[in-house]
Design an enzyme around this catalytic site. Structure first.
Site, PDB file in Angstrom:
ATOM      1  N   SER A   1       1.700   6.063   0.369  1.00 24.85           N
ATOM      2  CA  SER A   1       2.280   4.956  -0.405  1.00 24.85           C
ATOM      3  C   SER A   1       2.345   5.375  -1.869  1.00 24.85           C
ATOM      4  CB  SER A   1       1.368   3.734  -0.269  1.00 24.85           C
ATOM      5  OG  SER A   1       1.714   2.732  -1.174  1.00 24.85           O
TER       6      SER A   1
ATOM      7  N   TYR B   1      -6.911  -0.450   0.196  1.00 30.54           N
ATOM      8  CA  TYR B   1      -5.602   0.159   0.468  1.00 30.54           C
ATOM      9  C   TYR B   1      -5.378   1.367  -0.449  1.00 30.54           C
ATOM     10  CZ  TYR B   1      -0.532   0.143   1.514  1.00 30.54           C
ATOM     11  OH  TYR B   1       0.751   0.472   1.901  1.00 30.54           O
TER      12      TYR B   1
HETATM   13  P1  NAD Z   1       4.180  -3.440   9.275  1.00 32.67           P
HETATM   14  O1  NAD Z   1       3.148  -4.509   9.082  1.00 32.67           O
HETATM   15  O2  NAD Z   1       5.599  -3.825   9.457  1.00 32.67           O
HETATM   16  O3  NAD Z   1       3.803  -2.529  10.534  1.00 32.67           O
HETATM   17  C1  NAD Z   1       2.517  -2.111  10.751  1.00 32.67           C
HETATM   18  C2  NAD Z   1       2.402  -1.565  12.161  1.00 32.67           C
HETATM   19  O4  NAD Z   1       1.041  -1.218  12.372  1.00 32.67           O
HETATM   20  C3  NAD Z   1       2.765  -2.555  13.261  1.00 32.67           C
HETATM   21  O5  NAD Z   1       3.437  -1.859  14.293  1.00 32.67           O
HETATM   22  C4  NAD Z   1       1.421  -3.047  13.772  1.00 32.67           C
HETATM   23  O6  NAD Z   1       1.454  -3.425  15.132  1.00 32.67           O
HETATM   24  C5  NAD Z   1       0.598  -1.802  13.587  1.00 32.67           C
HETATM   25  N1  NAD Z   1      -0.825  -2.074  13.500  1.00 32.67           N
HETATM   26  C6  NAD Z   1      -1.455  -3.018  12.766  1.00 32.67           C
HETATM   27  N2  NAD Z   1      -2.776  -2.942  12.993  1.00 32.67           N
HETATM   28  C7  NAD Z   1      -2.962  -1.940  13.887  1.00 32.67           C
HETATM   29  C8  NAD Z   1      -4.105  -1.385  14.526  1.00 32.67           C
HETATM   30  N3  NAD Z   1      -5.324  -1.870  14.301  1.00 32.67           N
HETATM   31  N4  NAD Z   1      -3.928  -0.355  15.373  1.00 32.67           N
HETATM   32  C9  NAD Z   1      -2.688   0.123  15.635  1.00 32.67           C
HETATM   33  N5  NAD Z   1      -1.576  -0.357  15.066  1.00 32.67           N
HETATM   34  C10 NAD Z   1      -1.711  -1.380  14.198  1.00 32.67           C
HETATM   35  O7  NAD Z   1       3.952  -2.467   8.050  1.00 32.67           O
HETATM   36  P2  NAD Z   1       4.952  -1.448   7.297  1.00 32.67           P
HETATM   37  O8  NAD Z   1       5.270  -2.035   6.000  1.00 32.67           O
HETATM   38  O9  NAD Z   1       6.024  -0.965   8.193  1.00 32.67           O
HETATM   39  O10 NAD Z   1       3.931  -0.270   6.997  1.00 32.67           O
HETATM   40  C11 NAD Z   1       3.937   0.964   7.673  1.00 32.67           C
HETATM   41  C12 NAD Z   1       3.238   1.988   6.819  1.00 32.67           C
HETATM   42  O11 NAD Z   1       3.945   2.153   5.580  1.00 32.67           O
HETATM   43  C13 NAD Z   1       1.809   1.613   6.428  1.00 32.67           C
HETATM   44  O12 NAD Z   1       1.011   2.760   6.412  1.00 32.67           O
HETATM   45  C14 NAD Z   1       1.970   1.086   5.021  1.00 32.67           C
HETATM   46  O13 NAD Z   1       0.796   1.202   4.277  1.00 32.67           O
HETATM   47  C15 NAD Z   1       3.050   2.023   4.510  1.00 32.67           C
HETATM   48  N6  NAD Z   1       3.740   1.521   3.332  1.00 32.67           N
HETATM   49  C16 NAD Z   1       4.455   0.375   3.399  1.00 32.67           C
HETATM   50  C17 NAD Z   1       5.104  -0.065   2.245  1.00 32.67           C
HETATM   51  C18 NAD Z   1       5.917  -1.310   2.240  1.00 32.67           C
HETATM   52  O14 NAD Z   1       6.361  -1.689   1.146  1.00 32.67           O
HETATM   53  N7  NAD Z   1       6.167  -1.943   3.363  1.00 32.67           N
HETATM   54  C19 NAD Z   1       4.993   0.662   1.055  1.00 32.67           C
HETATM   55  C20 NAD Z   1       4.237   1.822   1.039  1.00 32.67           C
HETATM   56  C21 NAD Z   1       3.620   2.252   2.189  1.00 32.67           C
END
Ligand code: NAD
Length: 260
Positions: free
Chosen positions: A142, A155
């Protein structure tokens, strides 16, 4: 190049993980999809992915906070497909609170899912990657792996840690035709961020639209969200031949967030 490769994407039932799965589906890879939802509740997603790839689609319900469930997930991938060739550590959750009131169990869960799970999956997948003389590990970190924000202790710590882990794996595998890199997205409009927008709107008495603009204004100079598919395309690039010599690096896709 990715046809017949087995690609495991953790947390791939929504958001960025699902977009990455779709990207690899179009390359006809075999997909290992993971989430915490029972398989029956993801049947529509799994069917859509199956329609996009000529490869197989395997779903493994596993809570990656639990090491034993990580082990079962990898064992299932090995028994059904033989190996994991591309490992994308994507699953994470968020919790926002000042450190003095940050719940201990939230800290433990975020470190376990956002950092330790990538250690465990990598440890388990690397022996077969070495055997096959090819492997790609991508850690979805991130902008918070590079800079911090208040109220996100776990985080930010997990994401900084994921970038450190990326570098160590890269050094240990550099001669084995295995690469390990991190991708650092800025704001991407997924359930993880939508929840933060809703909470900010509620806390400040803003509309959802106003809270969205404020969220972008605070961090992301482009004033636009990164698209989930942008992260999928970067992941595909890191698995292409052009990226054979890229390892231990981080790729920032953040609309200028960390340029400040
Ligand atoms: P999201 O909430 O849409 O998806 C998260 C996924 O993780 C889902 O499929 C959920 O089922 C799964 N999950 C949750 N808890 C779990 C567990 N205990 N075991 C297994 N799976 C689990 O989130 P996202 O925004 O798509 O994030 C995906 C990645 O991208 C993460 O690592 C997040 O930190 C990173 N990220 C997201 C953003 C953003 O702005 N959305 C920015 C930077 C980094």
């Amino acid at each position: 190049m990715l046809k017949n490769k087995n690609v495991l994407i953790t947390g791939s039932t929504s958001g960025i993980g699902l977009a990455i799965a779709e990207g690899f589906a179009y390359q006809n890879a075999n997909l290992i999809i993971n989430g915490i939802t029972p398989e029956d509740n993801c049947s529509a997603i799994l069917q859509e992915l199956s329609n996009k790839t000529k490869g197989k689609v395997l779903y493994v319900q596993a809570d990656l906070i639990q090491v034993c469930e990580i082990e079962s997930m990898i064992n299932k991938a090995f028994s059904e497909l033989g190996s994991v060739d591309v490992l994308i550590n994507n699953a994470c959750i968020q919790h926002v609170s000042p450190i003095e009131s940050f719940e201990n169990d939230k800290w433990d869960q975020i470190i376990a899912l956002g950092l330790s799970s990538a250690f465990h999956t990598s440890k388990l997948c690397l022996p077969k990657m070495r055997e096959n003389n090819w492997g790609r590990i991508i850690n979805i970190a991130s902008a918070h792996g590079i800079v911090a924000s208040a109220h996100k202790a776990a985080y930010v710590a997990a994401k900084h840690g994921a970038i450190g882990l990326t570098k160590v794996i890269a050094l240990e595998t550099a001669e084995a035709n295995i690469t390990c890199n991190a991708i650092c997205p800025g704001w991407v409009l997924t359930p993880l961020v939508e929840n933060q927008i809703k909470n900010n709107a509620e806390k400040n008495g803003w509309t959802y639209e106003h809270a969205t603009q404020e969220l972008l204004r605070e961090k992301q100079p482009s004033m636009n969200f990164v698209k989930p598919d942008d992260i999928a395309q970067m992941s595909l690039f890191l698995c292409s031949e052009a990226a054979n010599q890229i390892t231990g690096s981080k790729f920032v896709v953040d609309g200028g967030w960390t340029a400040r």
